[in-house]
Design a protein around this motif. Structure first.
Motif, PDB file in Angstrom:
ATOM      1  N   PHE A  24       0.815  -1.214   0.000  1.00  0.00           N
ATOM      2  CA  PHE A  24       0.000   0.000   0.000  1.00  0.00           C
ATOM      3  C   PHE A  24       0.848   1.263   0.000  1.00  0.00           C
ATOM      4  N   GLN A  25       2.017   1.224   0.584  1.00  0.00           N
ATOM      5  CA  GLN A  25       2.866   2.405   0.568  1.00  0.00           C
ATOM      6  C   GLN A  25       3.165   2.828  -0.870  1.00  0.00           C
ATOM      7  N   LEU A  26       3.430   1.852  -1.735  1.00  0.00           N
ATOM      8  CA  LEU A  26       3.664   2.169  -3.145  1.00  0.00           C
ATOM      9  C   LEU A  26       2.355   2.518  -3.847  1.00  0.00           C
ATOM     10  N   THR A  27       1.297   1.778  -3.519  1.00  0.00           N
ATOM     11  CA  THR A  27      -0.018   2.085  -4.085  1.00  0.00           C
ATOM     12  C   THR A  27      -0.382   3.544  -3.824  1.00  0.00           C
ATOM     13  N   ALA A  28      -0.246   3.969  -2.568  1.00  0.00           N
ATOM     14  CA  ALA A  28      -0.642   5.319  -2.173  1.00  0.00           C
ATOM     15  C   ALA A  28       0.141   6.384  -2.935  1.00  0.00           C
ATOM     16  N   ASP A  76      -8.685  -0.501  -4.397  1.00  0.00           N
ATOM     17  CA  ASP A  76      -8.124  -1.548  -3.553  1.00  0.00           C
ATOM     18  C   ASP A  76      -6.669  -1.258  -3.196  1.00  0.00           C
ATOM     19  N   ALA A  77      -6.326  -1.543  -1.939  1.00  0.00           N
ATOM     20  CA  ALA A  77      -5.021  -1.183  -1.398  1.00  0.00           C
ATOM     21  C   ALA A  77      -3.860  -1.923  -2.047  1.00  0.00           C
ATOM     22  N   ASP A  78      -4.133  -3.067  -2.670  1.00  0.00           N
ATOM     23  CA  ASP A  78      -3.057  -3.862  -3.271  1.00  0.00           C
ATOM     24  C   ASP A  78      -2.949  -3.661  -4.781  1.00  0.00           C
ATOM     25  N   THR A  79      -3.546  -2.589  -5.281  1.00  0.00           N
ATOM     26  CA  THR A  79      -3.625  -2.350  -6.718  1.00  0.00           C
ATOM     27  C   THR A  79      -2.908  -1.043  -7.072  1.00  0.00           C
TER      28      THR A  79
END
Length: 273
Positions: A17-21, A105-108
């Motif tokens: 999620f850090q990269l997702t965000a 979604d947090a993993d996308t």
């Protein structure tokens, strides 16, 4: 422009999620970005670089959590999976009636800039899933059958505030209950590991009632990111070619980095065609 991007996450997926965000903040333009997390994990998330995201405790939805826990009973291991769906639906009605909110979604992770509004229409990505149990519940709740050839389970969903309000109002009116989530939860067959999908349920309602305002996009996305390129640590080196093929790629926790010959050949085919 998107009013609010909504994500739900736990510490299990915090690295992804850090990269997702960061990439969502870059590629999806919105007024605000919110991630809802378990209360004990709030400070951990706040310590990370999450781009433009604000961290919110899921404790604000404790009434939903209590009702869901009571329903699940011995099937408590599915609590988190169901609870995050109701958090997303609850967050969608923030803003004026014409505001457009987005579940993400947090993993996308988006590979390039994505617009969900074009020429007055709202764009919905499509997937390929089908779970009969989802549509049994949709029929009971909304008296609707499957009406899309694809699936609304596509890692994200845009929705106008007026639309989600109407969705909840229809359920509340039909069952004479002010709490829409109670009527959904009490009808979930907990003997099935996956008895409800917020994406399929809301998407079916929206397509039935607002079809003139909706376009079902044929744009491509990919779900098995780990099999495709390994972990997210490899994403910066692969983003250029991935962005030519896909709007976004998911890196779900169940997806294995292990690549068999089929996936190796698929990666080669995708990259060079």
């Amino acid at each position: 422009m998107i009013n609010k991007v909504i994500s739900v996450c736990t510490i299990r997926d915090i690295e992804t999620f850090q990269l997702t965000a960061q990439w969502v903040s870059k590629f999806i333009h919105a007024t605000k970005y919110v991630v809802v997390v378990p209360h004990p994990e709030v400070d951990i998330f706040k310590s990370k670089d999450l781009g433009k995201y604000t961290v919110v405790s899921e404790d604000i939805y404790s009434q939903i959590a209590d009702y869901l826990n009571e329903k699940l009973g011995k099937n408590h291991n599915r609590f988190g999976w169901y609870f995050q769906q109701f958090i997303k639906l609850s967050e969608l009605d923030d803003g004026s009636d014409n505001a457009l909110n987005l579940i993400w979604d947090a993993d996308t992770i988006p590979m390039k800039e994505i617009n969900f509004e074009k020429n007055g229409k709202i764009y919905f990505f499509q997937g390929r899933e089908y779970n009969k149990q989802y549509f049994i519940l949709i029929k009971e709740l909304l008296n609707l059958s499957k009406i899309s050839r694809g699936s609304f389970i596509a890692q994200n969903m845009p929705c106008k505030v007026s639309w989600i309000k109407e969705f909840k109002k229809e359920i509340q009116t039909k069952f004479k209950n002010k709490n829409w989530y109670e009527e959904i939860i009490k009808r979930i067959d907990v003997n099935h590991g996956a008895g409800f999908s917020e994406y399929e349920t809301l998407g079916t309602f929206l397509l039935e009632n607002y079809s003139e305002d909706i376009i079902l996009s044929k744009a491509k996305w990919y779900r098995g990111g780990k099999k495709l390129i390994g972990g997210i640590e490899n994403l910066p080196d692969n983003q250029k070619w991935l962005s030519k093929k896909y709007h976004y790629v998911a890196f779900e926790h169940w997806d294995s980095k292990h690549k068999n010959i089929k996936h190796i050949l698929k990666k080669i085919l995708i990259r060079y065609t």
